[in-house]
Design a protein around this motif. Sequence first.
Motif, mmCIF file in Angstrom:
data_model
loop_
_atom_site.group_PDB
_atom_site.id
_atom_site.type_symbol
_atom_site.label_atom_id
_atom_site.label_comp_id
_atom_site.label_asym_id
_atom_site.label_seq_id
_atom_site.Cartn_x
_atom_site.Cartn_y
_atom_site.Cartn_z
ATOM 1 N N GLY A 158 0.760 -1.243 0.000
ATOM 2 C CA GLY A 158 0.000 0.000 0.000
ATOM 3 C C GLY A 158 0.788 1.289 0.000
ATOM 4 O O GLY A 158 0.207 2.371 0.122
ATOM 5 N N LEU A 159 2.095 1.204 -0.138
ATOM 6 C CA LEU A 159 2.913 2.414 -0.206
ATOM 7 C C LEU A 159 3.017 2.887 -1.653
ATOM 8 O O LEU A 159 2.911 2.074 -2.577
ATOM 9 N N HIS A 168 13.902 4.887 5.614
ATOM 10 C CA HIS A 168 13.776 4.396 6.984
ATOM 11 C C HIS A 168 13.385 5.568 7.882
ATOM 12 O O HIS A 168 13.966 6.653 7.782
ATOM 13 N N GLY A 169 12.450 5.348 8.776
ATOM 14 C CA GLY A 169 12.049 6.400 9.700
ATOM 15 C C GLY A 169 13.199 6.883 10.559
ATOM 16 O O GLY A 169 13.367 8.089 10.784
ATOM 17 N N ARG A 205 7.421 12.260 16.001
ATOM 18 C CA ARG A 205 6.347 11.389 15.546
ATOM 19 C C ARG A 205 6.483 11.302 14.039
ATOM 20 O O ARG A 205 6.706 12.310 13.367
ATOM 21 N N PHE A 206 6.347 10.104 13.526
ATOM 22 C CA PHE A 206 6.431 9.918 12.078
ATOM 23 C C PHE A 206 5.048 10.182 11.498
ATOM 24 O O PHE A 206 4.096 9.475 11.807
ATOM 25 N N THR A 207 4.925 11.214 10.658
ATOM 26 C CA THR A 207 3.614 11.609 10.145
ATOM 27 C C THR A 207 3.380 11.166 8.703
ATOM 28 O O THR A 207 2.276 10.765 8.363
ATOM 29 N N LYS A 208 4.389 11.261 7.864
ATOM 30 C CA LYS A 208 4.302 10.832 6.462
ATOM 31 C C LYS A 208 5.632 10.191 6.076
ATOM 32 O O LYS A 208 6.688 10.620 6.537
ATOM 33 N N ARG A 229 5.218 18.123 2.076
ATOM 34 C CA ARG A 229 4.477 17.462 3.163
ATOM 35 C C ARG A 229 5.370 17.336 4.391
ATOM 36 O O ARG A 229 6.540 16.969 4.281
ATOM 37 N N LYS A 230 4.775 17.619 5.537
ATOM 38 C CA LYS A 230 5.490 17.465 6.801
ATOM 39 C C LYS A 230 5.662 15.966 7.067
ATOM 40 O O LYS A 230 4.688 15.225 7.108
ATOM 41 N N VAL A 231 6.913 15.529 7.230
ATOM 42 C CA VAL A 231 7.185 14.097 7.397
ATOM 43 C C VAL A 231 7.457 13.709 8.856
ATOM 44 O O VAL A 231 7.426 12.533 9.181
ATOM 45 N N LEU A 232 7.720 14.685 9.694
ATOM 46 C CA LEU A 232 7.901 14.436 11.126
ATOM 47 C C LEU A 232 7.021 15.417 11.884
ATOM 48 O O LEU A 232 6.952 16.592 11.539
#
Length: 146
Positions: A55-56, A62-63, A90-93, A133-136
């Motif tokens: 689904g990605l 890697h986070g 926090r991992f958001t995207k 996009r904010k990723v964190l």
Amino acid sequence: MGTPAVRPEYAAVEVGVALPTQRFPVNRETLVRYAGASGDFNPIHWNERFARDVGLPDVIAHGMFTMAEAVRVVTDWTGDPGAVVEYGVRFTKPVVVPDDGVGATVEVSGRIAAKDDEERTVRVDLTAVCDGRKVLGMARAVVRLP
């Protein structure tokens, strides 16, 4: 890794001051090298078909790699990675890394958000963005300064 000309002194740091923004390129080679160093060989970080099957949109960084790159804004500013006494995100995207010869770029900015005179620490709030996009989220580092 850059080092500031003069290490920031606690007394000279003020709430609201921005740290220098940095851009971190990420390509497939970066992911392979990180996988080797970290031991994280999850196929979502190198196999497009697998990543899409779960689904990605494509292979993702890697986070922990993204988290580590973001805190470099702070460690480059202090000149001392040991000055970081607390760090969390926090991992958001996910950071999507296409196999197009370019990859992705994570742009990280930071701002002094708080000072603690008793502990001689400052809190740096970080913003990490990739492709708009904010990723964190809630990316914060507490730093003890001389």
